[in-house]
Enzyme design. Structure first.
Site, mmCIF file in Angstrom:
data_model
loop_
_atom_site.group_PDB
_atom_site.id
_atom_site.type_symbol
_atom_site.label_atom_id
_atom_site.label_comp_id
_atom_site.label_asym_id
_atom_site.label_seq_id
_atom_site.Cartn_x
_atom_site.Cartn_y
_atom_site.Cartn_z
ATOM 1 N N ARG A 1 -23.189 62.897 44.916
ATOM 2 C CA ARG A 1 -24.440 62.152 45.549
ATOM 3 C C ARG A 1 -24.068 61.460 46.812
ATOM 4 O O ARG A 1 -24.669 60.976 47.434
ATOM 5 C CB ARG A 1 -25.139 61.262 44.468
ATOM 6 C CG ARG A 1 -25.928 61.885 43.527
ATOM 7 C CD ARG A 1 -26.382 60.833 42.670
ATOM 8 N NE ARG A 1 -25.430 60.189 41.848
ATOM 9 C CZ ARG A 1 -25.771 59.114 40.886
ATOM 10 N NH1 ARG A 1 -27.070 58.623 40.780
ATOM 11 N NH2 ARG A 1 -24.813 58.612 40.491
ATOM 12 N N LYS B 1 -16.238 68.170 26.554
ATOM 13 C CA LYS B 1 -16.861 67.379 25.400
ATOM 14 C C LYS B 1 -17.466 65.860 25.997
ATOM 15 O O LYS B 1 -16.953 65.506 26.966
ATOM 16 C CB LYS B 1 -15.710 67.156 24.343
ATOM 17 C CG LYS B 1 -14.846 66.235 24.629
ATOM 18 C CD LYS B 1 -14.081 65.886 23.568
ATOM 19 C CE LYS B 1 -12.891 64.722 23.583
ATOM 20 N NZ LYS B 1 -13.709 63.550 23.387
ATOM 21 N N HIS C 1 -9.064 69.572 25.557
ATOM 22 C CA HIS C 1 -7.626 69.426 26.277
ATOM 23 C C HIS C 1 -6.427 69.441 25.198
ATOM 24 O O HIS C 1 -5.302 69.588 25.514
ATOM 25 C CB HIS C 1 -7.551 68.024 27.216
ATOM 26 C CG HIS C 1 -7.641 66.591 26.365
ATOM 27 N ND1 HIS C 1 -8.612 66.006 26.173
ATOM 28 C CD2 HIS C 1 -6.459 66.078 25.897
ATOM 29 C CE1 HIS C 1 -8.232 64.997 25.367
ATOM 30 N NE2 HIS C 1 -7.002 64.965 25.516
ATOM 31 N N LYS D 1 -2.128 71.567 24.963
ATOM 32 C CA LYS D 1 -0.723 70.721 24.912
ATOM 33 C C LYS D 1 0.164 71.762 24.439
ATOM 34 O O LYS D 1 -0.010 72.684 23.188
ATOM 35 C CB LYS D 1 -0.947 69.796 23.756
ATOM 36 C CG LYS D 1 -1.796 68.505 24.621
ATOM 37 C CD LYS D 1 -1.589 67.257 23.661
ATOM 38 C CE LYS D 1 -2.300 66.239 24.368
ATOM 39 N NZ LYS D 1 -1.778 65.805 25.516
ATOM 40 N N GLU E 1 -4.085 55.477 18.544
ATOM 41 C CA GLU E 1 -3.589 55.013 19.958
ATOM 42 C C GLU E 1 -3.697 53.605 19.826
ATOM 43 O O GLU E 1 -4.192 52.802 18.979
ATOM 44 C CB GLU E 1 -5.010 55.287 20.928
ATOM 45 C CG GLU E 1 -5.211 56.782 21.041
ATOM 46 C CD GLU E 1 -6.518 56.892 22.035
ATOM 47 O OE1 GLU E 1 -6.339 57.020 23.318
ATOM 48 O OE2 GLU E 1 -7.707 56.929 21.504
ATOM 49 N N ASP F 1 -15.765 61.272 18.535
ATOM 50 C CA ASP F 1 -14.869 61.397 19.653
ATOM 51 C C ASP F 1 -13.629 62.102 19.434
ATOM 52 O O ASP F 1 -13.218 62.826 20.515
ATOM 53 C CB ASP F 1 -14.648 60.005 20.140
ATOM 54 C CG ASP F 1 -13.671 59.850 21.464
ATOM 55 O OD1 ASP F 1 -14.282 60.500 22.331
ATOM 56 O OD2 ASP F 1 -12.722 59.101 21.791
ATOM 57 N N HIS G 1 -10.892 67.393 18.389
ATOM 58 C CA HIS G 1 -9.379 67.418 18.312
ATOM 59 C C HIS G 1 -8.716 67.877 16.897
ATOM 60 O O HIS G 1 -7.861 68.877 16.570
ATOM 61 C CB HIS G 1 -8.474 66.188 18.882
ATOM 62 C CG HIS G 1 -9.179 65.914 20.310
ATOM 63 N ND1 HIS G 1 -9.328 66.835 21.217
ATOM 64 C CD2 HIS G 1 -9.342 64.781 20.922
ATOM 65 C CE1 HIS G 1 -9.832 66.389 22.214
ATOM 66 N NE2 HIS G 1 -9.830 64.866 22.221
ATOM 67 N N LYS H 1 -8.098 53.241 17.242
ATOM 68 C CA LYS H 1 -7.613 52.421 18.759
ATOM 69 C C LYS H 1 -7.066 51.234 17.754
ATOM 70 O O LYS H 1 -7.254 50.883 16.839
ATOM 71 C CB LYS H 1 -9.004 51.984 19.407
ATOM 72 C CG LYS H 1 -10.040 53.265 19.625
ATOM 73 C CD LYS H 1 -9.246 54.175 20.855
ATOM 74 C CE LYS H 1 -10.144 55.225 21.497
ATOM 75 N NZ LYS H 1 -9.804 55.922 22.477
#
Length: 514
Positions: free
Chosen positions: A69, A176, A206, A210, A244, A263, A268, A366
Site C-alpha cells: 500500500r 503458516k 521454515h 534447516k 525459547e 504456533d 514444526h 516461551k
C-alpha cells in the site's frame, strides 16, 4: 544359489546420479512478494534472496516485485530492500551483485481488493518477461495473514496471472499458519487449490529447511548403525522439544488467541515427528517422502486421558538469566485475563508395528530455561545388566539426541566405566557438531526453501493432506483445553509448569534438561 557379491552396494534412496557438489541454479523466473513491507519479508525473505544471488543461484534476469500500500517509486523500494540486505544478509555485501539484483526490482502500489492495481501488476509481469527474459515463470509469495489468501488468490485468477501459458509455470508460496483447526485448514486449502493445482502450491515450514532436520533422513537411511534399533524393541520413548527463552512482548496482535500448540506443535513438531518415525521411502523424491509422512500422520493420535497426558501453561514473572522479566499478562497488548498458553505439551502414539507402545512426548514454550530445539530418542535399559545399582544407576539410558538449533549436531549418550579400581558405570556423551565437522556454512532455511520453490522441488513442503492430518491430531487436545479456563502458571526461566513434569512422572519418566 546366487547371492550379492562381496563389496556390492545396496540400494540407497538418498543416492542418485547427480553430483550434489554442483549448485542447483534456478532457471529464468521472477517473484512477487505480497506483504513485502512486513517483518518476515524484511528480516528473512529479502536477505535470503540477496544471499541466493550472491551465491550465484539465481538467473541473471531474476526480477523481484513488491506489492503493497505504500506510495513507493522503484528507487524507494530499492532503498528498502538494501536496508534489509545490509541488516540481515549472511553473505558479504558485493556492489556488483547488488546492482544486478536491483535492476530487476519493481514496486506496485495497491490493496488486495484493488482490481486496477492487480491489472497493473499483470502488465508489469508481461513487460518483464519481454525485457528481462523471465519467460512467464513467476512465484507469488503470500507473506500475509491467511485472512487475505482468498482476496489475493481471487485477484491472481481474475487478472490471469495464476494461469501459466505454454511451458511456463506459476507457483504460490504460502506462510503458516495454515488455518486454526482442521475445518479452517480444509477451507483454506480449497480456496488455494481452486486457483492453483496442488503441485503448484508450496507451504513454507521454515523448520524443514534447516540442515539438521534434513540430516534426520541421512542419519536414518544412510547408516546401518541406527536402522536396526529404530523401533519399539529398543526405543523406550521419544521427546521432541522446541524451547525459547524469549517472551512475547510486542507480539500480542499475532499470538494472543493462537497459543503455543497452534504456533509450533501443529506444524514444526509434528513434521519432526513424521520425519523421525516414517518408513524408508522407495526413492528420495517429493512424492515418496510425502507419502511416507502421510502414513505416519494417519497413524498418530493423542493418548488419553488428556487430563494426564497433556499440559499447558502461561509464563509468569521471574528471572530469565540475570534479568527479571514480566509475565505474559503484564506484557503490552495482552489481556490481563488471557487464556492463551505459552507452553504446550502432549503425549502422542503411533499405531503401527514399528512404534506401537512408544510414547512421543512433544513440548514447546516461551520463557524457558534456554533456547533449544532437539529430538531425543531414549532407549530402553539393558534387560539384565551384571552391575548393581551402585555400579550402574537405574536412570542410565542410552539416547540419540538430534540438535536442530542452536548448536546443530548430534549427541549419543551411553554408559562408560568410571576410571578407578571399582566397576562403576556412568553416562557419557559423544558429540558431533556441524560447525566443527564441516567448513562450509549451512544455508539459511529460507534460502533453501525459496530456491526449492523456484526449482519445483517440493520435498520439504507439507502437502494439504499433511496439514489437515496435523490439525486432526491436535484438534481434540485444543478442544479439551478450551474447556479448562486459564492455563497453569510457571515462572520465567524455568522449564514449564508442574503438570508437564507430572505428565511424564506417571510413566516413571522425566524430561531432558538440554
Amino acid at each position: 544359489m546366487t547371492g550379492i557379491p562381496h563389496g556390492a552396494e545396496w540400494f540407497n534412496p538418498l543416492r542418485d546420479t547427480e553430483d550434489k557438489r554442483l549448485p542447483r541454479i534456478a532457471g529464468p523466473c521472477g517473484m512477487v512478494i505480497f506483504g513485502v513491507t512486513g517483518d518476515l519479508a524484511y528480516k528473512k525473505l529479502l536477505p535470503a534472496i540477496y544471499d541466493l544471488a550472491n551465491r550465484g543461484l539465481l538467473p541473471p534476469g531474476f526480477s523481484l516485485i513488491g506489492y503493497g500500500r505504500r506510495d513507493w517509486s522503484k528507487q524507494d523500494f530499492e532503498e528498502y530492500v538494501l536496508g534489509a540486505v545490509k541488516d540481515g544478509a549472511r553473505t558479504d555485501f558485493r556492489e556488483n551483485v547488488w546492482q544486478r539484483l536491483a535492476e530487476g526490482m519493481f514496486f506496485v502500489k495497491g490493496n488486495f481488493d484493488d482490481d486496477k492495481a492487480f491489472d497493473t501488476l499483470a502488465d508489469t509481469l508481461k513487460d518483464l518477461d519481454d525485457q528481462r527474459g523471465t519467460a512467464g515463470n513467476w512465484a507469488f509469495y503470500l507473506s500475509v495473514p491467511p485472512d487475505y489468501f482468498s482476496d489475493v488468490c481471487h485477484q491472481l485468477e481474475r487478472s490471469g496471472m495464476a494461469k501459466a501459458q505454454g511451458s511456463s509455470w506459476r507457483r504460490v508460496i504460502i506462510e503458516k499458519p495454515f488455518g486454526h483447526d482442521q475445518e479452517s485448514a480444509t477451507k483454506l486449502n480449497e480456496i488455494v487449490n481452486s486457483v492453483f493445482p496442488e503441485d503448484s502450491v508450496f507451504r513454507i515450514d521454515h523448520y524443514l529447511g534447516k540442515e539438521t532436520v534434513q540430516n534426520i533422513m541421512a542419519l536414518r537411511f544412510a547408516n546401518q548403525l541406527f536402522d536396526p534399533l529404530w523401533n519399539n524393541h529398543f526405543i523406550d520413548h521419544v521427546q521432541i522439544t522446541m524451547a525459547e527463552d524469549i517472551g512475547l512482548g510486542g507480539r500480542a496482535g499475532y499470538y494472543d488467541g493462537i497459543g503455543a500448540a497452534r504456533d509450533v506443535i501443529q506444524n514444526h513438531l509434528l513434521q519432526l515427528l513424521a520425519l523421525v518415525a516414517m518408513e524408508e521411502p522407495i526413492a528420495f523424491t517429493p512424492q515418496e517422502l510425502q507419502s511416507e509422512k502421510i502414513k505416519v500422520l494417519k497413524a498418530t493420535s493423542p493418548v488419553y486421558p488428556l487430563a494426564k497426558t497433556t499440559a499447558r501453561g502461561q509464563y509468569a514473572a521471574g528471572w530469565q538469566g540475570s534479568e527479571y522479566v514480566v509475565g505474559l499478562r503484564e506484557e503490552e497488548g495482552f489481556d490481563p485475563e488471557s487464556t492463551t498458553e505459552t507452553y504446550a505439551a502432549c503425549t502422542l502414539q503411533i499405531s503401527n508395528r514399528r512404534w506401537a507402545g512408544v510414547p512421543f512426548y512433544l513440548r514447546t514454550g516461551k520463557r524457558l530455561g534456554r533456547r533449544v530445539t532437539e529430538i531425543a530418542l531414549v532407549f530402553k535399559p539393558a534387560h539384565h545388566p551384571p552391575f548393581g545399582n551402585t555400579q550402574a544407576p537405574e536412570e542410565l539410558h542410552n539416547a540419540v539426541v538430534i540438535r536442530v538449533q542452536p548448536d546443530e549436531g548430534m549427541l549419543m549418550r551411553f554408559g562408560s566405566k568410571v576410571p578407578g579400581s571399582t566397576m562403576e558405570v556412568r553416562d557419557v556423551n559423544m558429540d558431533f557438531s556441524y560447525s566443527e565437522a564441516f567448513t562450509e556454512e549451512s544455508p539459511e532455511a529460507y534460502e533453501r526453501l525459496i530456491l526449492d520453490a523456484l526449482l519445483d522441488e517440493s520435498s520439504l513442503f507439507p502437502t494439504n493432506e499433511e496439514v489437515e492430518l496435523s490439525w486432526k491430531i491436535l484438534d481434540p487436545i485444543l478442544e479439551y483445553w478450551g474447556q479448562r479456563g486459564r492455563p497453569e502458571e510457571y515462572p520465567a526461566g524455568s522449564w514449564g509448569p508442574e503438570s508437564a513434569e507430572r505428565m511424564l512422572a506417571r510413566d516413571n519418566r522425566t524430561w531432558r534438561r538440554p
